[in-house]
Design an enzyme around this catalytic site. Structure first.
Site, PDB file in Angstrom:
ATOM      1  N   LYS A 151      36.695  34.730  37.741  1.00 29.84           N
ATOM      2  CA  LYS A 151      37.502  34.300  36.929  1.00 29.84           C
ATOM      3  C   LYS A 151      37.894  32.675  36.916  1.00 29.84           C
ATOM      4  O   LYS A 151      38.555  32.162  37.362  1.00 29.84           O
ATOM      5  CB  LYS A 151      38.982  34.583  37.333  1.00 29.84           C
ATOM      6  CG  LYS A 151      39.187  36.187  37.204  1.00 29.84           C
ATOM      7  CD  LYS A 151      40.799  36.489  37.643  1.00 29.84           C
ATOM      8  CE  LYS A 151      40.925  37.886  37.502  1.00 29.84           C
ATOM      9  NZ  LYS A 151      40.017  38.769  38.630  1.00 29.84           N
ATOM     10  N   ASP A 175      38.470  25.983  35.146  1.00 32.65           N
ATOM     11  CA  ASP A 175      38.391  24.296  35.359  1.00 32.65           C
ATOM     12  C   ASP A 175      37.981  23.826  34.478  1.00 32.65           C
ATOM     13  O   ASP A 175      38.138  24.195  33.093  1.00 32.65           O
ATOM     14  CB  ASP A 175      37.157  24.589  36.501  1.00 32.65           C
ATOM     15  CG  ASP A 175      37.268  23.189  37.502  1.00 32.65           C
ATOM     16  OD1 ASP A 175      37.508  22.071  37.110  1.00 32.65           O
ATOM     17  OD2 ASP A 175      36.826  23.336  38.522  1.00 32.65           O
ATOM     18  N   LYS A 200      31.767  45.739  40.351  1.00 34.14           N
ATOM     19  CA  LYS A 200      32.463  44.423  39.993  1.00 34.14           C
ATOM     20  C   LYS A 200      32.454  43.804  41.349  1.00 34.14           C
ATOM     21  O   LYS A 200      33.013  44.205  42.237  1.00 34.14           O
ATOM     22  CB  LYS A 200      33.780  44.624  39.500  1.00 34.14           C
ATOM     23  CG  LYS A 200      34.673  43.223  39.404  1.00 34.14           C
ATOM     24  CD  LYS A 200      36.034  43.489  38.546  1.00 34.14           C
ATOM     25  CE  LYS A 200      36.953  43.681  39.555  1.00 34.14           C
ATOM     26  NZ  LYS A 200      37.513  42.474  40.379  1.00 34.14           N
ATOM     27  N   ARG A 251      41.255  50.293  44.285  1.00 38.21           N
ATOM     28  CA  ARG A 251      41.857  50.904  45.344  1.00 38.21           C
ATOM     29  C   ARG A 251      41.853  52.499  45.145  1.00 38.21           C
ATOM     30  O   ARG A 251      41.733  52.980  46.004  1.00 38.21           O
ATOM     31  CB  ARG A 251      43.309  50.334  45.725  1.00 38.21           C
ATOM     32  CG  ARG A 251      42.965  49.040  46.318  1.00 38.21           C
ATOM     33  CD  ARG A 251      44.365  48.446  46.470  1.00 38.21           C
ATOM     34  NE  ARG A 251      44.664  47.590  45.211  1.00 38.21           N
ATOM     35  CZ  ARG A 251      45.551  46.726  44.893  1.00 38.21           C
ATOM     36  NH1 ARG A 251      46.198  46.319  45.762  1.00 38.21           N
ATOM     37  NH2 ARG A 251      45.662  46.425  43.548  1.00 38.21           N
ATOM     38  N   THR A 290      47.177  41.456  35.083  1.00 39.74           N
ATOM     39  CA  THR A 290      47.968  43.071  34.991  1.00 39.74           C
ATOM     40  C   THR A 290      48.879  43.056  36.060  1.00 39.74           C
ATOM     41  O   THR A 290      49.777  44.033  36.181  1.00 39.74           O
ATOM     42  CB  THR A 290      46.835  44.166  35.272  1.00 39.74           C
ATOM     43  OG1 THR A 290      46.037  43.942  36.417  1.00 39.74           O
ATOM     44  CG2 THR A 290      46.006  44.046  33.991  1.00 39.74           C
ATOM     45  N   ASP A 330      33.138  38.865  38.945  1.00 36.36           N
ATOM     46  CA  ASP A 330      34.591  38.610  38.424  1.00 36.36           C
ATOM     47  C   ASP A 330      35.095  37.433  39.170  1.00 36.36           C
ATOM     48  O   ASP A 330      35.726  37.676  40.447  1.00 36.36           O
ATOM     49  CB  ASP A 330      35.240  39.710  38.771  1.00 36.36           C
ATOM     50  CG  ASP A 330      36.829  39.456  38.610  1.00 36.36           C
ATOM     51  OD1 ASP A 330      37.168  38.614  37.926  1.00 36.36           O
ATOM     52  OD2 ASP A 330      37.535  40.003  39.295  1.00 36.36           O
TER      53      ASP A 330
HETATM   54  O1  LIG Z   1      39.494  40.289  36.146  1.00 38.01           O
HETATM   55  C1  LIG Z   1      40.048  41.380  36.615  1.00 38.01           C
HETATM   56  O2  LIG Z   1      38.887  42.169  36.994  1.00 38.01           O
HETATM   57  C2  LIG Z   1      41.492  41.544  36.841  1.00 38.01           C
HETATM   58  C3  LIG Z   1      42.180  40.987  35.906  1.00 38.01           C
HETATM   59  C4  LIG Z   1      43.384  41.489  36.122  1.00 38.01           C
HETATM   60  O3  LIG Z   1      44.450  41.057  35.178  1.00 38.01           O
HETATM   61  N1  LIG Z   1      44.068  42.203  37.077  1.00 38.01           N
HETATM   62  C5  LIG Z   1      43.208  42.986  38.003  1.00 38.01           C
HETATM   63  O4  LIG Z   1      43.551  43.682  38.842  1.00 38.01           O
HETATM   64  N2  LIG Z   1      41.702  42.338  37.950  1.00 38.01           N
HETATM   65  C6  LIG Z   1      40.888  42.877  39.074  1.00 38.01           C
HETATM   66  O5  LIG Z   1      40.633  44.334  38.891  1.00 38.01           O
HETATM   67  C7  LIG Z   1      40.860  45.182  40.372  1.00 38.01           C
HETATM   68  C8  LIG Z   1      41.930  46.042  40.360  1.00 38.01           C
HETATM   69  O6  LIG Z   1      41.947  46.373  41.671  1.00 38.01           O
HETATM   70  P1  LIG Z   1      43.043  47.754  42.094  1.00 38.01           P
HETATM   71  O7  LIG Z   1      44.377  47.425  41.541  1.00 38.01           O
HETATM   72  O8  LIG Z   1      42.377  47.981  43.381  1.00 38.01           O
HETATM   73  O9  LIG Z   1      42.455  48.873  41.098  1.00 38.01           O
HETATM   74  C9  LIG Z   1      40.795  43.741  41.276  1.00 38.01           C
HETATM   75  O10 LIG Z   1      39.503  43.534  41.670  1.00 38.01           O
HETATM   76  C10 LIG Z   1      41.427  42.747  40.477  1.00 38.01           C
HETATM   77  O11 LIG Z   1      40.904  41.253  40.819  1.00 38.01           O
END
Ligand SMILES: O=C(O)c1cc(=O)[nH]c(=O)n1[C@@H]1O[C@H](COP(=O)(O)O)[C@@H](O)[C@H]1O
Length: 233
Positions: free
Chosen positions: A61, A64, A32, A210, A119, A59
């Protein structure tokens, strides 16, 4: 597409990302690219990952007016990415126009996915932006809207997967960040689950950043997570 894991390449520098990418095989995961790396490196970075045979989830998002989002989604399709997302809260017309613009691409169109409730958010965060509903209620509402617009699936937390699967059927893709192996730091994530629990709940894809990218040995952690999923009956 048998890969269940999407590794979120949230790095500051290209060299850091490629240090991980060059240790792993495209059969292990998809990748991603999000706002940080795309803003720094642009489309060349996507091409570089495609050259290495990885499927890429772009990604960004999008959120607009319908015309602007649809045209951005078309640009993503021209880049050849496997998946692209937009905020479902942008509304039905925005999502329908984005879906419509992909029609000429046929089966080569990227999967178009609607982000429901981030999330990192809980009840109070929703209330602060004027949404008087629980994350679960709001996710269900936006998933229905996304499905009505003809999109391929949604991003939601693993905690909503089981219920959404019943609401939206088996073919609607459920993509879940908020994944934390046992013992790993939550960081800013709030609605979380472990990788095996998310798969057992019915998630199609797990987005993991992470816990892999900040590990001392990211490739080894990725292999361990894949193994924990493969062991499920
Ligand atoms: O669309 C996403 O990927 C996304 C949506 C969401 O609701 N929450 C979310 O954490 N993400 C993405 O998912 C990844 C989660 O990363 P970690 O929290 O490091 O595992 C990040 O790149 C966020 O931008």
């Amino acid at each position: 597409m048998n890969n269940k894991i999407i590794v979120a390449l949230d790095y500051e520098k290209e060299a850091q990302a490629l240090a991980l990418v060059d240790q792993i095989d495209p059969s292990l995961c998809c990748l991603k690219v999000g706002k940080e790396m795309f803003t720094t490196l642009g489309t060349e970075f996507i091409k570089c990952l495609h050259q290495r045979q990885f499927d890429v989830f772009l990604d960004l998002k999008f959120h607009d007016i319908p015309n602007t989002v649809a045209r951005a989604v078309r640009s993503a399709a021209d880049l050849g990415v496997w998946m692209v997302d937009l905020h479902a809260s942008g509304g039905l017309a925005m999502m329908e126009q984005a879906k419509q613009i992909l029609q000429p691409y046929g089966k080569d169109a990227p999967l178009l996915i609607g982000v429901t409730v981030l999330t990192s958010m809980e009840d109070l965060d929703l209330l602060q932006i004027g949404i008087n509903a629980s994350p679960m209620e709001q996710v269900i509402r936006l998933a229905h809207l996304t499905q009505r617009a003809g999109l391929d699936g949604v991003v939601c937390s693993p905690q909503e997967v089981e219920i959404l699967r019943n609401h939206c059927g088996k073919d609607f893709k459920l993509v879940t960040p908020g994944i934390r192996p046992v013992g790993s730091d939550l960081g800013d994530q709030r609605r979380v689950m472990t990788p095996p629990a998310a798969i057992q709940a019915g998630a199609d894809y797990l987005v993991i950043g992470r816990p892999i990218t900040q590990a001392d040995n990211p490739a080894q952690v990725l292999r361990a997570i894949n193994q924990s999923i493969a062991e499920l009956k």
